[in-house]
Design a protein around this motif. Sequence first.
Motif, short mmCIF file in Angstrom:
data_model
loop_
_atom_site.label_atom_id
_atom_site.label_comp_id
_atom_site.label_asym_id
_atom_site.label_seq_id
_atom_site.Cartn_x
_atom_site.Cartn_y
_atom_site.Cartn_z
N PHE A 174 0.81 -1.22 0.00
CA PHE A 174 0.00 0.00 0.00
C PHE A 174 0.84 1.28 0.00
N THR A 175 2.16 1.16 0.15
CA THR A 175 2.94 2.34 0.53
C THR A 175 3.63 3.08 -0.61
N THR A 176 3.78 2.48 -1.78
CA THR A 176 4.42 3.19 -2.89
C THR A 176 3.37 3.88 -3.75
N ALA A 177 3.82 4.83 -4.56
CA ALA A 177 2.88 5.58 -5.42
C ALA A 177 2.18 4.65 -6.41
N ILE A 178 2.92 3.71 -6.98
CA ILE A 178 2.32 2.81 -7.97
C ILE A 178 1.31 1.88 -7.31
N ASP A 179 1.60 1.45 -6.07
CA ASP A 179 0.64 0.61 -5.34
C ASP A 179 -0.63 1.39 -5.04
N SER A 180 -0.48 2.66 -4.69
CA SER A 180 -1.64 3.50 -4.40
C SER A 180 -2.51 3.67 -5.65
N LEU A 181 -1.87 3.91 -6.80
CA LEU A 181 -2.62 4.06 -8.04
C LEU A 181 -3.32 2.75 -8.42
N ASN A 184 -28.87 -1.29 -17.66
CA ASN A 184 -29.32 -0.29 -18.63
C ASN A 184 -28.60 1.04 -18.47
N HIS A 185 -27.66 1.13 -17.49
CA HIS A 185 -26.88 2.34 -17.29
C HIS A 185 -25.48 2.22 -17.90
N ARG A 186 -25.25 1.21 -18.71
CA ARG A 186 -23.89 0.95 -19.17
C ARG A 186 -23.34 2.02 -20.10
N ALA A 187 -24.20 2.90 -20.60
CA ALA A 187 -23.70 4.02 -21.40
C ALA A 187 -22.79 4.93 -20.57
N LEU A 188 -22.89 4.83 -19.24
CA LEU A 188 -22.00 5.60 -18.37
C LEU A 188 -20.54 5.18 -18.52
N LEU A 189 -20.31 4.00 -19.09
CA LEU A 189 -18.94 3.57 -19.36
C LEU A 189 -18.21 4.57 -20.25
N CYS A 190 -18.96 5.31 -21.08
CA CYS A 190 -18.37 6.34 -21.94
C CYS A 190 -17.72 7.45 -21.12
N PHE A 191 -18.18 7.65 -19.89
CA PHE A 191 -17.60 8.64 -18.98
C PHE A 191 -16.60 7.99 -18.02
N TYR A 192 -16.93 6.80 -17.54
CA TYR A 192 -16.11 6.15 -16.51
C TYR A 192 -14.77 5.63 -17.03
N LEU A 193 -14.83 4.78 -18.06
CA LEU A 193 -13.63 4.06 -18.48
C LEU A 193 -12.51 4.95 -19.02
N PRO A 194 -12.79 5.97 -19.87
CA PRO A 194 -11.67 6.81 -20.32
C PRO A 194 -10.96 7.51 -19.16
N SER A 195 -11.71 7.92 -18.14
CA SER A 195 -11.10 8.63 -17.01
C SER A 195 -10.20 7.70 -16.19
N VAL A 196 -10.70 6.50 -15.89
CA VAL A 196 -9.88 5.54 -15.14
C VAL A 196 -8.69 5.09 -15.98
N SER A 197 -8.90 4.91 -17.28
CA SER A 197 -7.82 4.50 -18.18
C SER A 197 -6.72 5.56 -18.25
N PHE A 198 -7.10 6.83 -18.21
CA PHE A 198 -6.11 7.92 -18.24
C PHE A 198 -5.19 7.82 -17.03
N ILE A 199 -5.77 7.54 -15.86
CA ILE A 199 -4.95 7.35 -14.65
C ILE A 199 -4.02 6.16 -14.83
N SER A 208 0.06 6.01 -14.78
CA SER A 208 0.75 5.14 -13.81
C SER A 208 1.81 4.27 -14.49
N LEU A 209 1.64 3.99 -15.77
CA LEU A 209 2.61 3.14 -16.47
C LEU A 209 3.98 3.80 -16.53
N PHE A 210 4.02 5.13 -16.52
CA PHE A 210 5.31 5.83 -16.55
C PHE A 210 6.10 5.61 -15.26
N ALA A 211 5.38 5.29 -14.17
CA ALA A 211 6.04 5.04 -12.89
C ALA A 211 6.13 3.56 -12.55
#
Length: 201
Positions: free
Chosen positions: A67-74, A94-109, A113-116
């Motif tokens: 839990f203690t490193t930056a990559i573990d936290s991400l 029936n709310h799965r269209a929200l994936l259009c908002f959810y997934l790109p944002s989590v994917s960006f994080i 994180s891959l750079f670290a």
Amino acid sequence: MYTALVYSTYILGNVLLFAGALVALSYLWANRNENWLNVAYRLAVAALASLIAAGLLRAFQWNLVPFTTAIDSLCLFMTLSLTVLILQLAAFSNHRALLCFYLPSVSFIGILSLFAAYPALCEEPKALSGALLMVHVGLVFLAFALFFLAGLNSVAYAFQAYRLKNRKTTGLFQRLPSLEALDKNLFQLIRAGYPTFLVTL
């Protein structure tokens, strides 16, 4: 051996998450076939499984909860965010269209994180002093994940309200949940987030 497995499963999780985001955005821009949303959902589930596997392998490698490193936290934040959104969308398919908002944002994080990720995933995490501290850290990140998704839900609500106000009721407007459903989702996320956060104070 463990390091290579941790690194490969972490990268695989982020690749699957990025693929899910692309599929969700493809549905948003070019295709109205809801099967694309089901594919994006399954990719999110696969990404979650891969990230959990990376965390477990890292725990077995060092015989402690990482839990203690930056990559573990991400990794923990993305894992909890994906868990919440998958459970939410499993309950309301029936709310799965929200994936259009959810997934790109989590994917960006995840992409950031891959750079670290290397050499951070090769480093030994520090041990937390006691089970209570581990629970505390886990609850803090769960609260952050709930608030993060609540924020994304608010963006979807604002988008839907703007389209309705300007009488633009085609395209994504037709595919997103109603304002009432989005408001209910937001309330549920905040109702879960605040008590979780208050417990950690």
